[in-house]
Motif scaffolding. Structure first.
Motif, PDB file in Angstrom:
ATOM      1  N   SER A   1       0.826  -1.201   0.000  1.00  0.00           N
ATOM      2  CA  SER A   1       0.000   0.000   0.000  1.00  0.00           C
ATOM      3  C   SER A   1       0.867   1.261   0.000  1.00  0.00           C
ATOM      4  N   ASP A   2       0.778   2.051  -1.062  1.00  0.00           N
ATOM      5  CA  ASP A   2       1.478   3.331  -1.101  1.00  0.00           C
ATOM      6  C   ASP A   2       0.974   4.266  -0.008  1.00  0.00           C
ATOM      7  N   LEU A   3      -0.343   4.266   0.210  1.00  0.00           N
ATOM      8  CA  LEU A   3      -0.917   5.168   1.209  1.00  0.00           C
ATOM      9  C   LEU A   3      -0.385   4.856   2.602  1.00  0.00           C
ATOM     10  N   PHE A   4      -0.312   3.573   2.916  1.00  0.00           N
ATOM     11  CA  PHE A   4       0.188   3.182   4.232  1.00  0.00           C
ATOM     12  C   PHE A   4       1.666   3.552   4.383  1.00  0.00           C
ATOM     13  N   ALA A   5       2.460   3.307   3.350  1.00  0.00           N
ATOM     14  CA  ALA A   5       3.884   3.673   3.406  1.00  0.00           C
ATOM     15  C   ALA A   5       4.055   5.180   3.577  1.00  0.00           C
ATOM     16  N   GLU A   6       3.242   5.956   2.887  1.00  0.00           N
ATOM     17  CA  GLU A   6       3.312   7.411   3.025  1.00  0.00           C
ATOM     18  C   GLU A   6       2.933   7.841   4.440  1.00  0.00           C
ATOM     19  N   ASP A   7       1.922   7.173   5.024  1.00  0.00           N
ATOM     20  CA  ASP A   7       1.531   7.501   6.398  1.00  0.00           C
ATOM     21  C   ASP A   7       2.639   7.161   7.387  1.00  0.00           C
ATOM     22  N   LEU A   8       3.307   6.027   7.184  1.00  0.00           N
ATOM     23  CA  LEU A   8       4.433   5.689   8.053  1.00  0.00           C
ATOM     24  C   LEU A   8       5.527   6.759   7.966  1.00  0.00           C
ATOM     25  N   ALA A   9       5.804   7.214   6.757  1.00  0.00           N
ATOM     26  CA  ALA A   9       6.814   8.259   6.591  1.00  0.00           C
ATOM     27  C   ALA A   9       6.381   9.546   7.295  1.00  0.00           C
ATOM     28  N   THR A  10       5.101   9.885   7.195  1.00  0.00           N
ATOM     29  CA  THR A  10       4.595  11.079   7.869  1.00  0.00           C
ATOM     30  C   THR A  10       4.742  10.952   9.382  1.00  0.00           C
ATOM     31  N   LEU A  11       4.423   9.768   9.910  1.00  0.00           N
ATOM     32  CA  LEU A  11       4.576   9.529  11.347  1.00  0.00           C
ATOM     33  C   LEU A  11       6.017   9.723  11.785  1.00  0.00           C
TER      34      LEU A  11
ATOM     35  N   ALA B   1      16.885   8.578  20.251  1.00  0.00           N
ATOM     36  CA  ALA B   1      17.547   7.349  19.809  1.00  0.00           C
ATOM     37  C   ALA B   1      18.195   7.595  18.450  1.00  0.00           C
ATOM     38  N   ASP B   2      18.923   6.591  17.982  1.00  0.00           N
ATOM     39  CA  ASP B   2      19.495   6.593  16.641  1.00  0.00           C
ATOM     40  C   ASP B   2      18.395   6.958  15.637  1.00  0.00           C
ATOM     41  N   PRO B   3      18.649   7.913  14.733  1.00  0.00           N
ATOM     42  CA  PRO B   3      17.639   8.270  13.742  1.00  0.00           C
ATOM     43  C   PRO B   3      17.156   7.086  12.903  1.00  0.00           C
ATOM     44  N   ALA B   4      17.961   6.030  12.829  1.00  0.00           N
ATOM     45  CA  ALA B   4      17.599   4.871  12.012  1.00  0.00           C
ATOM     46  C   ALA B   4      16.610   3.943  12.705  1.00  0.00           C
ATOM     47  N   LEU B   5      16.386   4.109  14.000  1.00  0.00           N
ATOM     48  CA  LEU B   5      15.652   3.087  14.743  1.00  0.00           C
ATOM     49  C   LEU B   5      14.218   2.911  14.252  1.00  0.00           C
ATOM     50  N   ASP B   6      13.492   3.991  14.010  1.00  0.00           N
ATOM     51  CA  ASP B   6      12.102   3.840  13.576  1.00  0.00           C
ATOM     52  C   ASP B   6      11.981   3.312  12.152  1.00  0.00           C
ATOM     53  N   LEU B   7      13.107   3.220  11.432  1.00  0.00           N
ATOM     54  CA  LEU B   7      13.079   2.620  10.094  1.00  0.00           C
ATOM     55  C   LEU B   7      12.844   1.122  10.143  1.00  0.00           C
TER      56      LEU B   7
ATOM     57  N   ARG C   1      11.674   5.519   2.116  1.00  0.00           N
ATOM     58  CA  ARG C   1      13.045   6.044   2.181  1.00  0.00           C
ATOM     59  C   ARG C   1      13.149   7.378   1.471  1.00  0.00           C
ATOM     60  N   GLU C   2      12.516   7.486   0.299  1.00  0.00           N
ATOM     61  CA  GLU C   2      12.580   8.736  -0.446  1.00  0.00           C
ATOM     62  C   GLU C   2      11.826   9.846   0.270  1.00  0.00           C
ATOM     63  N   ARG C   3      10.690   9.517   0.860  1.00  0.00           N
ATOM     64  CA  ARG C   3       9.922  10.531   1.588  1.00  0.00           C
ATOM     65  C   ARG C   3      10.706  11.094   2.766  1.00  0.00           C
ATOM     66  N   LEU C   4      11.509  10.246   3.406  1.00  0.00           N
ATOM     67  CA  LEU C   4      12.285  10.674   4.569  1.00  0.00           C
ATOM     68  C   LEU C   4      13.691  11.137   4.212  1.00  0.00           C
ATOM     69  N   ASP C   5      14.062  10.989   2.940  1.00  0.00           N
ATOM     70  CA  ASP C   5      15.388  11.396   2.449  1.00  0.00           C
ATOM     71  C   ASP C   5      16.493  10.739   3.287  1.00  0.00           C
ATOM     72  N   VAL C   6      16.463   9.410   3.339  1.00  0.00           N
ATOM     73  CA  VAL C   6      17.395   8.632   4.161  1.00  0.00           C
ATOM     74  C   VAL C   6      18.617   8.243   3.333  1.00  0.00           C
ATOM     75  N   GLY C   7      19.806   8.539   3.844  1.00  0.00           N
ATOM     76  CA  GLY C   7      21.038   8.179   3.163  1.00  0.00           C
ATOM     77  C   GLY C   7      21.401   6.719   3.375  1.00  0.00           C
ATOM     78  N   ASP C   8      22.453   6.271   2.684  1.00  0.00           N
ATOM     79  CA  ASP C   8      22.823   4.859   2.700  1.00  0.00           C
ATOM     80  C   ASP C   8      23.171   4.357   4.093  1.00  0.00           C
ATOM     81  N   ALA C   9      23.998   5.103   4.839  1.00  0.00           N
ATOM     82  CA  ALA C   9      24.454   4.629   6.146  1.00  0.00           C
ATOM     83  C   ALA C   9      23.277   4.481   7.112  1.00  0.00           C
TER      84      ALA C   9
END
Length: 299
Positions: free
Chosen positions: A121-131, A224-230, A246-254
């Motif tokens: 679900s794109d909508l659900f993924a977008e909502d997770l990113a918003t959260l 916490a580590d910014p990566a944790l909620d990922l 990942r694109e919505r949150l602009d997350v880098g490789d590391a």
């Protein structure tokens, strides 16, 4: 029982405890909820509240203090989150009827997703990113991660992961997963901490159709580590939807790799520990491990 030394609590005991501490609920329906939760026995209290009884004993003073601290975190979460969380309604001290402090909080409507139910679900993924974005934007106010669980440095969990790998012999492809952990444990630590839910698994999210409608278990809200909620990407989304988040949150490789590492650290413990006592949580672990072991680095 799921844990050694787990506290026993009958429905009759729970009703007596709830009415004794919160007499306004006398005459209301009180019933145990069947959930995959691993920390609390949860009871629906009337139409507007839930009682949460810890399954494992805690020191009388520190247990109550911890729940009061969780209540503060819940209120802070509610001020930060783009989606509703429960409101704390009270903390009950240990008594002869139950040796550990317990709590009451408001009820949120909705259903918990499964690891596969909303993965495409794109909508659900977008909502997770918003959260996640809304939590990250909340001021840290100089705080730093100070716990011993997920959220600090991955390699600090090496002893636990070695036990998980040993316990998973004959259950999972341990040689392959051992190599995966060797990569994760060498990842460098993250940058400055951000505010984080710290446990975004399916059982802690609520949905209405395709949309995220609420967030549970918010008492761990903190830095916490910014990566944790990922970890939510690996627990709940397929590859295209992970990329969308990942694109919505602009997350880098590391940071993305550390998020995968935290999801792996959590999932490996779920598979073997709850294999007999909590199949829902064990299956979540298997699903997440499968997503992680089947990907390419960075994917």
């Amino acid at each position: 029982m799921m844990h050694e030394g787990e506290l026993a609590l009958s429905d009759h005991q729970a009703v007596a405890l709830i009415i004794g501490r919160f007499p306004r609920y006398r005459g209301h329906s009180i019933r145990r909820l069947k959930t995959p939760g691993t920390v609390n026995a949860i009871f629906r209290v009337g139409e507007s509240a839930t009682a949460r009884f810890p399954l494992q004993p805690a020191d009388q003073s520190t247990g109550e203090t911890a729940l009061l601290r969780e209540a503060q975190a819940m209120e802070e979460f509610r001020s930060a989150s783009a989606f509703p969380g429960p409101r704390p309604l009270g903390v009950a001290a240990p008594t002869a009827g139950y040796p550990t402090a317990w709590s009451l909080q408001s009820w949120l409507p909705g259903d918990c997703p499964s690891p596969r139910s909303h993965e495409s679900s794109d909508l659900f993924a977008e909502d997770l990113a918003t959260l996640i974005s809304s939590l990250r934007e909340h001021p840290v106010k100089g705080r730093r991660f100070s716990g011993s669980g997920r959220g600090g440095v991955l390699r600090d969990h090496d002893d636990w992961m070695q036990e998980c790998l040993r316990r998973s012999e004959g259950v999972l492809d341990v040689p392959r997963l051992r190599r995966l952990w060797e990569r994760f444990r060498e990842l460098p630590a993250g940058g400055a901490d951000v505010m984080s839910h710290q446990d975004l698994i399916p059982a802690n999210l609520l949905v209405d159709g395709e949309r995220l409608s609420g967030v549970l278990d918010t008492g761990g809200f903190g830095p916490a580590d910014p990566a944790l909620d990922l970890v939510s990407a690996w627990h709940l989304l397929d590859a295209p939807r992970r990329q969308l988040l990942r694109e919505r949150l602009d997350v880098g490789d590391a940071e993305w790799e550390r998020g995968a590492g935290w999801a792996f650290q959590q999932a490996m413990g779920l598979v073997w520990y709850y294999r007999e006592s909590n199949p829902v949580m064990s299956c979540l672990g298997r699903c997440t491990v499968g997503r992680l072991s089947g990907r390419q680095m960075g994917g």
